[in-house]
Each structure stands twice: as C-alpha cells, then as structure tokens.
Design a protein around this motif. Sequence first.
Motif, mmCIF file in Angstrom:
data_model
loop_
_atom_site.group_PDB
_atom_site.id
_atom_site.type_symbol
_atom_site.label_atom_id
_atom_site.label_comp_id
_atom_site.label_asym_id
_atom_site.label_seq_id
_atom_site.Cartn_x
_atom_site.Cartn_y
_atom_site.Cartn_z
ATOM 1 N N HIS A 205 19.696 14.375 -12.473
ATOM 2 C CA HIS A 205 19.229 14.202 -11.397
ATOM 3 C C HIS A 205 19.815 13.029 -10.610
ATOM 4 C CE1 HIS A 205 16.358 17.621 -11.457
ATOM 5 N NE2 HIS A 205 16.078 17.094 -12.904
ATOM 6 N N HIS A 206 20.036 12.089 -11.325
ATOM 7 C CA HIS A 206 20.677 10.825 -10.724
ATOM 8 C C HIS A 206 22.117 10.253 -11.179
ATOM 9 C CE1 HIS A 206 16.607 9.964 -9.647
ATOM 10 N NE2 HIS A 206 16.009 10.108 -10.802
ATOM 11 N N ASN A 207 22.882 11.066 -11.965
ATOM 12 C CA ASN A 207 24.180 10.713 -12.319
ATOM 13 C C ASN A 207 24.868 12.264 -12.638
ATOM 14 O OD1 ASN A 207 26.439 9.526 -12.778
ATOM 15 N ND2 ASN A 207 25.831 8.713 -14.741
ATOM 16 N N LYS A 208 24.891 13.093 -11.684
ATOM 17 C CA LYS A 208 25.141 14.497 -12.186
ATOM 18 C C LYS A 208 26.744 14.701 -12.327
ATOM 19 C CE LYS A 208 21.810 16.711 -8.730
ATOM 20 N NZ LYS A 208 21.729 17.279 -7.665
ATOM 21 N N ASN A 209 27.318 13.633 -11.998
ATOM 22 C CA ASN A 209 28.881 13.616 -12.531
ATOM 23 C C ASN A 209 29.247 13.446 -13.856
ATOM 24 O OD1 ASN A 209 29.485 14.488 -9.942
ATOM 25 N ND2 ASN A 209 29.706 12.413 -9.157
ATOM 26 N N ASP A 210 28.218 12.889 -14.319
ATOM 27 C CA ASP A 210 28.425 12.186 -15.673
ATOM 28 C C ASP A 210 27.514 13.107 -16.906
ATOM 29 O OD1 ASP A 210 29.091 10.740 -18.120
ATOM 30 O OD2 ASP A 210 27.885 8.879 -17.833
ATOM 31 N N THR A 211 28.407 14.039 -17.759
ATOM 32 C CA THR A 211 27.939 14.569 -18.933
ATOM 33 C C THR A 211 28.492 13.882 -20.047
ATOM 34 O OG1 THR A 211 29.780 16.215 -18.598
ATOM 35 C CG2 THR A 211 27.780 16.882 -17.486
ATOM 36 N N PRO A 212 27.494 13.444 -20.751
ATOM 37 C CA PRO A 212 27.781 12.747 -22.119
ATOM 38 C C PRO A 212 28.405 13.570 -23.273
ATOM 39 C CG PRO A 212 25.470 12.532 -21.760
ATOM 40 C CD PRO A 212 25.937 13.374 -20.407
ATOM 41 N N TYR A 213 27.973 14.873 -23.357
ATOM 42 C CA TYR A 213 28.170 15.398 -24.649
ATOM 43 C C TYR A 213 29.240 16.598 -24.187
ATOM 44 C CZ TYR A 213 23.936 13.361 -25.883
ATOM 45 O OH TYR A 213 22.847 12.514 -26.483
ATOM 46 N N ILE A 214 30.343 16.353 -24.618
ATOM 47 C CA ILE A 214 31.857 17.330 -24.228
ATOM 48 C C ILE A 214 31.992 18.014 -25.382
ATOM 49 C CG2 ILE A 214 33.951 17.290 -23.172
ATOM 50 C CD1 ILE A 214 31.835 15.876 -21.556
ATOM 51 N N CYS A 215 32.165 19.367 -24.909
ATOM 52 C CA CYS A 215 32.756 20.635 -26.006
ATOM 53 C C CYS A 215 34.111 20.200 -26.234
ATOM 54 C CB CYS A 215 32.436 21.781 -25.332
ATOM 55 S SG CYS A 215 33.185 23.094 -26.656
ATOM 56 N N GLN A 216 34.504 19.983 -27.681
ATOM 57 C CA GLN A 216 35.882 19.864 -27.922
ATOM 58 C C GLN A 216 37.094 20.826 -27.995
ATOM 59 O OE1 GLN A 216 36.059 18.914 -32.150
ATOM 60 N NE2 GLN A 216 34.373 20.254 -32.691
ATOM 61 N N HIS A 217 36.368 22.263 -27.422
ATOM 62 C CA HIS A 217 37.298 23.416 -27.338
ATOM 63 C C HIS A 217 37.551 23.596 -25.987
ATOM 64 C CE1 HIS A 217 36.456 24.096 -31.553
ATOM 65 N NE2 HIS A 217 34.972 23.952 -31.552
ATOM 66 N N CYS A 218 36.612 23.337 -24.864
ATOM 67 C CA CYS A 218 36.742 24.056 -23.623
ATOM 68 C C CYS A 218 36.559 22.773 -22.945
ATOM 69 C CB CYS A 218 36.077 25.055 -23.360
ATOM 70 S SG CYS A 218 34.261 24.828 -23.314
ATOM 71 N N SER A 219 36.202 21.528 -23.065
ATOM 72 C CA SER A 219 35.942 20.521 -22.352
ATOM 73 C C SER A 219 34.731 20.639 -21.187
ATOM 74 C CB SER A 219 37.299 19.978 -21.638
ATOM 75 O OG SER A 219 38.455 19.769 -22.391
ATOM 76 N N ARG A 220 34.258 21.561 -21.683
ATOM 77 C CA ARG A 220 33.049 21.712 -20.673
ATOM 78 C C ARG A 220 31.715 20.716 -21.162
ATOM 79 N NH1 ARG A 220 29.068 27.219 -20.028
ATOM 80 N NH2 ARG A 220 27.536 26.330 -18.732
ATOM 81 N N GLY A 221 31.035 20.168 -20.058
ATOM 82 C CA GLY A 221 30.073 18.844 -20.283
ATOM 83 C C GLY A 221 28.576 19.295 -20.377
#
Length: 487
Positions: free
Chosen positions: A447-463
């Motif tokens: 809700h306050h930092n929507k552009n930052d996804t700390p957990y990234i998939c190593q196969h498709c780079s989805r956060g």
Amino acid sequence: MEKALCRVCLSKTAIKSLFDAVDEIQYCAKLKKCVKIEIHENDGLPDCICECCVNELNLAYDFVTRCEISDKTLRYLKYQDSKEDGSKDQCIGENQCQESEIVFDLEIKEELDVKCDELLQNYDTDILYADISKLGYSDEDTSITKGDKKSMRKPKRNQKNDKRTKTGPLRCELCGQLTMSQSALETHMRTHTGEKPFVCDTCQAQFRTKGSLKRHFEAKHSDKRERKFTCETCGSSFYRKNDIIIHIRLHTNEKPYVCPYCSKSFSQIASLTRHKRVHTGEKPFSCPICGKRFNDRNLVKKHQSVHSDERKFTCHLCNKSVKSRTTLNTHMSVHSNEKCNICSFCGMAFTMKGNLTSHIRRAHSEKSGHCSICFKSYSDIEAHMRKHTGEKPFLCKLCEKSFAAQRSLSHHMVFKHKNATKFKCAIPDCTKAFPTAKMLEYHLFKHHNKNDTPYICQHCSRGFYRPSDLTRHQKVCHLDAHPKIIL
C-alpha cells in the motif's frame, strides 16, 4: 551367593567391584563414608555394585564431602573473624577451631571450585581468596581465572596497615552469573557481545581472552612446542598433560563428572557444564542479530544461518542449494531412496525420519483414526470429524465467535484480541495496525511502496510481496523447473 549381586540394591546387574578405585578412592571407602557399614574383602558377602548404585553413590559421596568442606571452611572463617575481634579463645560449635587443625584431605581438593561458588554469595572476594590461600591450596588446585587471581591477589603478610577495598562479587545483568572481579566480568560479557579483542599477529585469528590467544599461538605457530605426552594405547601424542588425561578416558570409558540432576556422567567438565544448562535453563549465548538465546556457543553459529540467504552447500545430483551440511546430508537420502526409518506399528518405511514421526502421529496415536467420509487418516479423528458435522464447541468469550479446534481459538485470541494492534503503521495518516511484523511488512510494500516487490521469481522475474506468494507461484507456473521426486 551370586557374584553379580549388587551389595546395595541386591539386583543381579552388578558389574563393578567395590574395591575398584576411581581417582584413587575405592567404592567401598565412599560407601563407608556415607553409611555406617563394614565392608571387607572375602567376608562372604557380595563384593560388587551395579552402575545405577555407582551413580547414586558418587552423588552421595560428593554431597557428604561438600558438607565437610563447607563446615571446615565456615568454622575457619568464623575463627578468623573472632581472632580479629580479640576473642580468639571463643568456642566454635562443640570444638575449638584452631588454624593448625584446618587440614583438608587431598582427595577432596577438587571440590574447591564448588566451595568457592557457594561462598561467593556471602564473603568479600579479597578476604575469601586470602582465607583460601591459607588453607594450603595452590593455583593448580583452583579453577579461578587469571583475571580473578589478579583482583584477589593475596596481601603481603608483613603489611600491618592493609586497607583493602572490600567489594562483593559482581553479577552479570544478562545471565546472572557471578564473577569475582571487574576484569572477570568484562571477560564474561564478551560471551554475550561476541567481542574478541585479542588478535593473533601471525594469522589474524581473534579470541576473547589472552589465555586463549596464548594457547592458540603455542598450538599453531610455536616451533619450540613438543608433543611430550604419548598415549600407550593408540600412540597419539599431546602437548599438555591434561590433554592426554582426557584422551585416555576414551579408552577406559571413564566419566568422572556426574550431573547432579540426572546422574548422567561425562569425561570432561566442559561437557558437564554444557549439559547442566539443560536442567537449569541457563542460556548465556545470544544471537548478535536477533537476540535469541542459546545454551551452547555452537548453536549460535548454527542459528545465524537463518539470517543469511547464503547457501554454501549444493547437491551434485539436482543442484539444489542448502545452508548447512546437515541439511545437505538429509537431502541426499532423497536420491538414494534408502528407506531406513521403519514404523514399528505397521512396517511402513520412510526416507525421512520426520515423515515417520508424522506417520506415527497421524496413524498410530491414541487420537488418530481413519475417516469413513473422506477415506484419509488423521492424527485427531475427533477434531477432523467436526469439519463434516459443522460442530464448533470452542467459543470466544470476547466476541462469541466459535471454532472447531482449540488451536483455532487460541490463534483467534492472539490475532484479534490480544495483539491486534501491536505493530502500527508509521506512515502519516495511516491508522492500520497488525498483530505481527510480517503482516505490517506486507502492508507497507503493498500500500505504501507498490513499486518495490522484495521477492522476485528467478525464472520469470515476476515480483511478489510475500514469500508464500512466490512459493505458490513457482509451484503452479514453474513446476517443470523443479520436478517432484516420487519415492
């Protein structure tokens, strides 16, 4: 009479002779000191004792010896006090306690460290060390550290006007351990802070105490050091006499250090010290990152891998990386397909010990059973059947919401009533609060930092905002990247 009959409990499991000596003291001598019985060789009575009675005898003998040491010491100290007050001829108890009469047996000198710990509660350290020195003990008979000896140095006898500062023992505020000087307390505190101020000039290894640094240098970098002590059984050689004494116990299976709580014995006093923390609950070692406490220094090192994402150990068959060698060894059993863990109830075999434990709890416990509706086994069949019947007997007294299991009610009480607002959002104009730090972290990211996804998939780079969401995504979308091994 049977030779295997125990002289004490009359069981038929006696394996040790009463005339065997441990630390130059026969078991029969210990027995005579604790109880008033006569034991002689060839008296026609059993001359053996079982292992269980040996442990109890050692405990009783240590207790009697400790009482004698404490009594002699306290009488001597009282005599010293009366001597200073000018009442030297005062009677102490039933006997006159004169300085020349305070003589300790050599066989109980090893109890000095126990006596010191007990006397620390009531006597000033300077006076205590002076009195102990008068009793005839040398530095080798004590377990006092160098820092303690310095702070408790015996005063000169010809110094008439000795104005010493009488300061009591110092207690560690973190674990409660007593130390006999400020320097000893500072050394002890390094076990909590992890500070290692003493550095080896040769290899840059760090140590908490100067003595540890000295032993390291002698063992690793000294050319003059020789292995003078050789084991006659296996030929191993050692630098110090104490090291070979401990080593020989591996061959003799001698374990002279007995736990006062459970009678378990050890070959080294350090092992006994670590073991006693299991009974006392003492946890002197803490993680420098999260503060979690442990009773062993090695457990702290093992725990610190939780705070690191580094995976040093890799499986050479499937390239899976893990954090510890123990986890890797456990993982390798998956590839070997060796099912060594066999259920003693039904004979089913499992690769992992944890799977066997879960199986026994689910299928063979008192509450377990097989559901006739969904045809599965459950560890608590009664609680499971409530899912089919809709019964919810556990009622919340605060909001009257009901649950099918006690665990669900407890979880509800913590998350909805007790800790519902424990973690509050610090963002201005946001009044949200959460029961756990993880939930607050998820709220901040989403809700306050929507552009930052700390957990990234190593196969498709989805956060993703939560690790559970990433795990679910990988199982659904990238199942082929991690094929499941069917056992």
